[in-house]
Design a protein around this motif. Sequence first.
Motif, PDB file in Angstrom:
ATOM      1  N   GLU A 111      55.435  30.083  66.290  1.00 59.55           N
ATOM      2  CA  GLU A 111      56.300  29.641  65.198  1.00 59.55           C
ATOM      3  C   GLU A 111      55.752  30.046  63.831  1.00 59.55           C
ATOM      4  O   GLU A 111      55.752  29.257  62.892  1.00 59.55           O
ATOM      5  N   LYS A 112      55.205  31.266  63.760  1.00 62.20           N
ATOM      6  CA  LYS A 112      54.800  31.784  62.449  1.00 62.20           C
ATOM      7  C   LYS A 112      54.785  33.306  62.480  1.00 62.20           C
ATOM      8  O   LYS A 112      54.839  33.912  63.548  1.00 62.20           O
ATOM      9  N   GLU A 113      54.708  33.910  61.278  1.00 62.37           N
ATOM     10  CA  GLU A 113      54.715  35.371  61.217  1.00 62.37           C
ATOM     11  C   GLU A 113      53.303  35.917  61.095  1.00 62.37           C
ATOM     12  O   GLU A 113      52.413  35.267  60.547  1.00 62.37           O
ATOM     13  N   GLN A 142      56.938  40.091  68.285  1.00 63.46           N
ATOM     14  CA  GLN A 142      58.065  39.139  68.231  1.00 63.46           C
ATOM     15  C   GLN A 142      57.859  37.966  69.185  1.00 63.46           C
ATOM     16  O   GLN A 142      58.167  36.813  68.857  1.00 63.46           O
ATOM     17  N   ILE A 143      57.307  38.246  70.361  1.00 64.07           N
ATOM     18  CA  ILE A 143      57.042  37.158  71.316  1.00 64.07           C
ATOM     19  C   ILE A 143      55.980  36.205  70.747  1.00 64.07           C
ATOM     20  O   ILE A 143      56.145  34.986  70.767  1.00 64.07           O
ATOM     21  N   TYR A 144      54.905  36.772  70.212  1.00 65.05           N
ATOM     22  CA  TYR A 144      53.849  35.933  69.632  1.00 65.05           C
ATOM     23  C   TYR A 144      54.388  35.103  68.468  1.00 65.05           C
ATOM     24  O   TYR A 144      54.069  33.928  68.329  1.00 65.05           O
ATOM     25  N   TYR A 185      61.891  32.070  77.338  1.00 62.68           N
ATOM     26  CA  TYR A 185      61.944  32.908  76.141  1.00 62.68           C
ATOM     27  C   TYR A 185      63.174  33.797  76.221  1.00 62.68           C
ATOM     28  O   TYR A 185      63.455  34.395  77.259  1.00 62.68           O
ATOM     29  N   GLU A 186      63.901  33.852  75.152  1.00 65.23           N
ATOM     30  CA  GLU A 186      65.016  34.790  75.057  1.00 65.23           C
ATOM     31  C   GLU A 186      65.382  34.951  73.589  1.00 65.23           C
ATOM     32  O   GLU A 186      65.455  33.962  72.852  1.00 65.23           O
ATOM     33  N   ASN A 187      65.620  36.196  73.167  1.00 66.42           N
ATOM     34  CA  ASN A 187      66.083  36.458  71.805  1.00 66.42           C
ATOM     35  C   ASN A 187      65.291  35.724  70.731  1.00 66.42           C
ATOM     36  O   ASN A 187      65.841  35.002  69.913  1.00 66.42           O
ATOM     37  N   ARG A 188      64.010  35.858  70.767  1.00 62.37           N
ATOM     38  CA  ARG A 188      63.134  35.271  69.757  1.00 62.37           C
ATOM     39  C   ARG A 188      63.251  33.754  69.678  1.00 62.37           C
ATOM     40  O   ARG A 188      63.043  33.162  68.613  1.00 62.37           O
ATOM     41  N   GLN A 189      63.574  33.116  70.800  1.00 62.67           N
ATOM     42  CA  GLN A 189      63.569  31.639  70.833  1.00 62.67           C
ATOM     43  C   GLN A 189      62.733  31.168  72.010  1.00 62.67           C
ATOM     44  O   GLN A 189      62.839  31.721  73.114  1.00 62.67           O
ATOM     45  N   LEU A 190      61.925  30.129  71.764  1.00 64.64           N
ATOM     46  CA  LEU A 190      61.159  29.503  72.834  1.00 64.64           C
ATOM     47  C   LEU A 190      61.816  28.165  73.148  1.00 64.64           C
ATOM     48  O   LEU A 190      62.036  27.347  72.248  1.00 64.64           O
ATOM     49  N   LYS A 191      62.125  27.962  74.418  1.00 62.58           N
ATOM     50  CA  LYS A 191      62.795  26.733  74.830  1.00 62.58           C
ATOM     51  C   LYS A 191      62.029  26.091  75.970  1.00 62.58           C
ATOM     52  O   LYS A 191      61.148  26.704  76.560  1.00 62.58           O
ATOM     53  N   VAL A 192      62.370  24.846  76.271  1.00 62.57           N
ATOM     54  CA  VAL A 192      61.749  24.161  77.403  1.00 62.57           C
ATOM     55  C   VAL A 192      62.867  23.577  78.264  1.00 62.57           C
ATOM     56  O   VAL A 192      63.902  23.142  77.748  1.00 62.57           O
ATOM     57  N   LEU A 193      62.663  23.622  79.560  1.00 60.54           N
ATOM     58  CA  LEU A 193      63.697  23.172  80.494  1.00 60.54           C
ATOM     59  C   LEU A 193      63.606  21.653  80.668  1.00 60.54           C
ATOM     60  O   LEU A 193      62.550  21.126  81.038  1.00 60.54           O
ATOM     61  N   LEU A 194      64.699  20.954  80.369  1.00 55.52           N
ATOM     62  CA  LEU A 194      64.717  19.492  80.488  1.00 55.52           C
ATOM     63  C   LEU A 194      65.810  19.061  81.446  1.00 55.52           C
ATOM     64  O   LEU A 194      66.891  19.647  81.500  1.00 55.52           O
TER      65      LEU A 194
END
Lengths: 243, 243
Positions: free
Chosen positions: A204-206, A197-199, A22-31
């Motif tokens: 992926e919704k408000e 913001q994390i949630y 998680y960083e700057n309101r983005q969720l990523k996955v390590l590939l």
Amino acid sequence: MDVLSDKNYIPQVAIDCVIFGYENRQLKVLLSKLAFKGNFYALHSGFIKQEEDLDEAAKRILEDRTGFQDIYLEQFKVFGRADNKRKQFLDALIQSNYSEDRKFLTETNNSNAYAWFTKRFISIGYYALVDMKRVSPKLTQFDVSIDWCPIQEVPELIMHYDEVFQEALAALRTDIDHKFNAFNLLPEKFTMKEVQQIYETIFEKEFTRSNFQKKILDMDVLERLEKRLTGAKNKAPYLYRLK
Amino acid sequence: MDVLSDKNYIPQVAIDCVIFGYENRQLKVLLSKLAFKGNFYALHSGFIKQEEDLDEAAKRILEDRTGFQDIYLEQFKVFGRADNKRKQFLDALIQSNYSEDRKFLTETNNSNAYAWFTKRFISIGYYALVDMKRVSPKLTQFDVSIDWCPIQEVPELIMHYDEVFQEALAALRTDIDHKFNAFNLLPEKFTMKEVQQIYETIFEKEFTRSNFQKKILDMDVLERLEKRLTGAKNKAPYLYRLK
């Protein structure tokens, strides 16, 4: 790495690690992009040593494959289809005529590597959620590159990894709603807005502010502190910390 | 049962089933008293066939060991300590000088049964929650008896089964709070009081009526129907069913 054999490792069992960042309101996955010719993307897997506890094995595999230390891993599901996509993948790789790939299976210090790898496997899924600012993944001999990929842009993964990724994401969302496992992304003191913001990123919704605040406070895991000092005193948000 | 060998079964992996039963405001767990001299209580375990999907294996093992069919099993945790309590248990059993017990390990159709059984195992835990009125457990060759035991009165279990039982109970409670998996204990139409009784039994505590009703309705899984017809019309409770 020890020779792959039934003496050193539990046969037919793998551990698959799904690392969310998680960083700057983005969720990523390590590939990992694998060190073969072609575009082969994988999660981070390994095997359990005969004398090693399961949770230890998961931590060691994560460190071996990414360099990450002291990361909390949550076991989420066991994958056990008998269809053996691992053998299908390896056979296709060998037949596709890349000499360096054949070498990988035939010139290791274990002549039985092919037999060992191509049995049907059960795999135990673990996921972690890390603050991308605090970690930096390291390349191993298996990777061309290892990168954070936004969860909306994940390419096709090899073997059964698409399913593992999807189930890990579902588990992360279920768990966060009753275990509040987002805490390792937060500073010691934080505002409700930071939590929201994390949630919002993970789901992926408000959420509406008041409903969200009520839901989190109902979980009874936070302690309310002083207000955060800002210029406009009456608009200053309260700070919270974990109980 | 097929001969226990690496060819027929995945070695070093077991499935442990924890079967919870509900009846008359009591939560019980199904225990097998093993067919050895002495008081040895166990959960219901088995092994995965090489050509069998994991979830299929769990269903088949449950049926082999209890006679239960078409029961929903939920995978909840993998147990993987390297300490090998299975070997400790079997060695103590053999040394305790019961000739019929030695026979079990030495006169099976597989002379390597001892070697197979005493390796270190990983076990995959599944639990089920059943209506005790609708099932009746069957004895197998492994059991002296198979009985429902109130969860407050569980005796010491062999091997690592105490931990498996405790973790299954914790998982049942966590799951019921967000998956509403109590539904298979309820008739098609039911009152809120019937739901509350099940929850109170499973959590071993009482809930206040209004808070409980709010919590369940907030889960948004129930549809409200007509009132249940009774003599006193104004006190008749609403009926609900699952959406």
